[in-house]
Design an enzyme around this catalytic site. Structure first.
Site, PDB file in Angstrom:
ATOM      1  N   LYS A 204     101.615  51.126  47.017  1.00 44.09           N
ATOM      2  CA  LYS A 204     100.498  51.822  46.368  1.00 44.09           C
ATOM      3  C   LYS A 204     100.913  52.369  45.001  1.00 44.09           C
ATOM      4  O   LYS A 204     100.194  52.223  44.001  1.00 44.09           O
ATOM      5  CB  LYS A 204     100.031  52.965  47.286  1.00 44.09           C
ATOM      6  CG  LYS A 204      99.148  53.985  46.638  1.00 44.09           C
ATOM      7  CD  LYS A 204      97.799  53.414  46.299  1.00 44.09           C
ATOM      8  CE  LYS A 204      97.104  54.253  45.257  1.00 44.09           C
ATOM      9  NZ  LYS A 204      95.686  54.370  45.450  1.00 44.09           N
ATOM     10  N   CYS A 258      94.651  59.173  39.605  1.00 42.33           N
ATOM     11  CA  CYS A 258      95.598  58.233  40.224  1.00 42.33           C
ATOM     12  C   CYS A 258      96.617  57.693  39.232  1.00 42.33           C
ATOM     13  O   CYS A 258      97.816  57.957  39.348  1.00 42.33           O
ATOM     14  CB  CYS A 258      94.824  57.079  40.831  1.00 42.33           C
ATOM     15  SG  CYS A 258      93.486  57.663  41.874  1.00 42.33           S
TER      16      CYS A 258
HETATM   17  N1  SAJ Z   1      92.126  52.383  31.097  1.00 44.15           N
HETATM   18  C1  SAJ Z   1      92.487  51.978  29.821  1.00 44.15           C
HETATM   19  N2  SAJ Z   1      92.553  50.635  29.561  1.00 44.15           N
HETATM   20  C2  SAJ Z   1      92.268  49.706  30.515  1.00 44.15           C
HETATM   21  C3  SAJ Z   1      91.917  50.128  31.808  1.00 44.15           C
HETATM   22  C4  SAJ Z   1      91.853  51.486  32.070  1.00 44.15           C
HETATM   23  O1  SAJ Z   1      92.765  52.798  28.927  1.00 44.15           O
HETATM   24  O2  SAJ Z   1      92.323  48.521  30.196  1.00 44.15           O
HETATM   25  C5  SAJ Z   1      92.063  53.828  31.412  1.00 44.15           C
HETATM   26  C6  SAJ Z   1      90.670  54.276  31.862  1.00 44.15           C
HETATM   27  O3  SAJ Z   1      89.855  54.561  30.768  1.00 44.15           O
HETATM   28  C7  SAJ Z   1      91.015  55.487  32.697  1.00 44.15           C
HETATM   29  C8  SAJ Z   1      92.372  55.147  33.305  1.00 44.15           C
HETATM   30  O4  SAJ Z   1      92.880  54.081  32.527  1.00 44.15           O
HETATM   31  O5  SAJ Z   1      91.147  56.637  31.881  1.00 44.15           O
HETATM   32  C9  SAJ Z   1      92.355  54.746  34.763  1.00 44.15           C
HETATM   33  O6  SAJ Z   1      91.202  53.992  35.063  1.00 44.15           O
HETATM   34  P1  SAJ Z   1      91.197  52.702  35.986  1.00 44.15           P
HETATM   35  O7  SAJ Z   1      89.820  52.192  35.990  1.00 44.15           O
HETATM   36  O8  SAJ Z   1      92.255  51.788  35.565  1.00 44.15           O
HETATM   37  O9  SAJ Z   1      91.663  53.233  37.399  1.00 44.15           O
HETATM   38  P2  SAJ Z   1      91.252  54.435  38.393  1.00 44.15           P
HETATM   39  O10 SAJ Z   1      92.197  55.573  38.145  1.00 44.15           O
HETATM   40  O11 SAJ Z   1      89.818  54.743  38.339  1.00 44.15           O
HETATM   41  O12 SAJ Z   1      91.569  53.758  39.813  1.00 44.15           O
HETATM   42  C10 SAJ Z   1      92.870  53.259  40.078  1.00 44.15           C
HETATM   43  C11 SAJ Z   1      92.773  51.837  40.647  1.00 44.15           C
HETATM   44  N3  SAJ Z   1      94.084  51.221  40.685  1.00 44.15           N
HETATM   45  C12 SAJ Z   1      94.326  49.979  40.190  1.00 44.15           C
HETATM   46  O13 SAJ Z   1      93.461  49.325  39.652  1.00 44.15           O
HETATM   47  C13 SAJ Z   1      95.702  49.438  40.340  1.00 44.15           C
HETATM   48  C14 SAJ Z   1      92.155  51.883  42.047  1.00 44.15           C
HETATM   49  O14 SAJ Z   1      92.154  50.598  42.633  1.00 44.15           O
HETATM   50  C15 SAJ Z   1      92.934  52.853  42.943  1.00 44.15           C
HETATM   51  O15 SAJ Z   1      92.362  52.938  44.236  1.00 44.15           O
HETATM   52  C16 SAJ Z   1      92.866  54.214  42.302  1.00 44.15           C
HETATM   53  O16 SAJ Z   1      93.513  54.130  41.012  1.00 44.15           O
HETATM   54  C17 SAJ Z   1      93.591  55.207  43.186  1.00 44.15           C
HETATM   55  O17 SAJ Z   1      92.899  55.993  43.858  1.00 44.15           O
HETATM   56  O18 SAJ Z   1      94.822  55.166  43.267  1.00 44.15           O
END
Ligand code: SAJ
Length: 420
Positions: A204, A258
């Site tokens: 995870k 996360c």
């Molecule tokens: N972000 C970027 N660039 C990107 C993608 C995201 O800057 O290309 C930023 C987003 O704006 C945000 C942050 O990253 O601020 C995180 O967003 P996210 O959409 O990547 O992820 P979370 O935190 O909403 O959810 C993640 C997910 N993990 C993965 O994709 C590996 C989700 O599947 C998990 O269940 C969740 O963390 C968790 O609960 O751990």
């Protein structure tokens, strides 16, 4: 007779999981220490937005198979879905997991199964939970089963992903993993893979760390592109045409409960992790980079007013935990700037006042788009320009229609684009 499940923690993952189980032939009690939250669920109100969740919770309540309460209830199966924040010195704060395990220890019986869903540092199941549960005199494996089934669903699409994503289940023994698989199979359509608890805990953390490191790379590319004078958004898109390259997107920083936290859980006990820490620091420094872009744009203004579009940590959600907007606002206020913040989804924020879009634009010198909510695409720059004092736009997500804003008279900076 239906098996009984007690879900501890009725937040972003606990409530969706509880409602899925309650609609799949389990008798579910949801437990949360927050009495207000418990009352609102029982009064058919959900305190956060998640598409499809409310309908499922109401169906579960109406069928009589789900209720919320503040006290633990004896059950066949316990699922822990409490938050794991991090401490000042960037270590996992396991106090809620410990508290939930202690609560279970108060009612656990021979034959029960305990499942941990919360994200934790490696060895939490074996070194922290087992000793607490064994204080009852029951033996792990022989008298009760224990497993870790980390949640993997993304906020904003939780209900779909809880059903369709593959799941990893780590057991303290094979029987624990297999019994847990039986429960998740009732609602998971993805594949289920079995392993041990410490591997599952680490998997995870590796998933979220992979994403964090990849975003840090994109953020570093963005800053290099600004120096070189190219557009990193275009360059990344072109690089991703390679069959083995998939670079994520730059932005104002990584937020949420996360990805901004979990990599620290992996590094806390390690002497070998340089890349992971560096990536975290790169992402944490992005709000300061946004402020640098704004300083450049507003260098002629003595006490500018800026408008922040979006405090949610990502698009189209009402969740502002660990949002990069918070640091941007803090740094701007420390510079003596006036800051007005608006967000169509987030209703209250602990770190800033939120105002309407109209009010936030009044006499503003610069609009900074922090969150790429679709709603912001509806802003017509020609309609708002008369409200503003100076027409500046910083787009940290390369999201708005820059041609349209330029035609309306705005000076534009796009994070990661050295061409504009
Ligand atoms: N972000 C970027 N660039 C990107 C993608 C995201 O800057 O290309 C930023 C987003 O704006 C945000 C942050 O990253 O601020 C995180 O967003 P996210 O959409 O990547 O992820 P979370 O935190 O909403 O959810 C993640 C997910 N993990 C993965 O994709 C590996 C989700 O599947 C998990 O269940 C969740 O963390 C968790 O609960 O751990």
């Amino acid at each position: 007779m239906k098996q009984t499940v007690c879900v501890l923690g009725l937040g972003y993952m606990g409530l969706p999981t509880a409602s899925l189980l309650a609609n799949n032939n389990f008798e579910v009690t949801g437990v949360d220490v927050n009495e207000k939250k418990v009352n609102s669920i029982n009064n058919r109100e959900i305190t956060f937005d998640e598409p499809g969740l409310k309908e499922l919770v109401l169906k579960a309540i109406d069928s009589g198979s789900f209720k919320a309460q503040t006290n633990i209830a004896p059950a066949d199966i316990f699922i822990i879905a409490v938050p794991t924040p991090f401490t000042e010195d960037k270590k996992a704060d396991l106090s809620f997991v410990k508290m939930a395990t202690e609560m279970i220890a108060g009612v656990i019986k021979k034959g029960n199964l305990v499942i941990l869903e919360s994200t934790v540092s490696p060895n939490t199941c074996t070194k922290i939970m087992v000793p607490i549960l064994e204080k009852t005199g029951l033996k792990a494996g022989a008298d009760f089963l224990l497993s870790h089934c980390p949640e993997r669903a993304i906020p904003g699409n939780t209900m779909y992903e809880l059903v369709h994503n593959d799941r990893i289940i780590g057991g303290i023994d094979t029987k624990s993993a297999q019994q847990t698989e039986k429960i998740y199979k009732t609602f998971v359509l993805g594949k289920i893979y079995l392993t041990d608890t410490t591997t599952a805990e680490t998997v995870k953390l590796m998933e979220n760390t992979f994403r964090d490191v990849n975003i840090a790379l994109a953020n570093e590319f963005a800053q290099i592109a600004e120096e070189i004078g190219i557009d990193s958004w275009e360059a990344i898109e072109l690089a991703n045409k390679h069959p083995r390259v998939n670079i994520l997107k730059p932005g104002p920083g990584v937020g949420g409960h996360c990805i901004a936290i979990d990599p620290w859980f992996l590094t806390e006990a390690s002497t070998k992790s340089n890349l992971i820490k560096t990536a975290r620091n790169i992402n944490d420094a992005m709000p300061s980079h946004v402020i640098e872009l704004a300083k450049e744009m507003l260098k002629d203004k003595e006490k500018p007013k800026i408008t922040i579009l979006g405090v949610a940590y990502k698009a189209n959600v009402d969740d502002a935990r660990e949002t990069p907007a918070s640091e941007i606002i803090k740094e701007a206020e420390n510079l003596g700037w006036e800051v007005a913040v608006t967000d169509p989804f987030v209703k209250n924020s602990e770190f800033t006042d939120l105002v309407s879009l109209e009010e936030s634009l009044e006499n503003s010198d610069c609009v900074i788009l922090v969150t790429n909510h679709d709603k912001f695409l509806e802003i017509n720059p020609t309609d708002i320009k008369n409200k503003m004092k100076t027409l500046n736009l910083i787009d940290t997500r390369n999201f708005l229609d820059h041609g349209e804003w330029k035609s309306a008279g705005f000076k534009i900076k796009v994070l990661g684009n050295g061409k504009v």
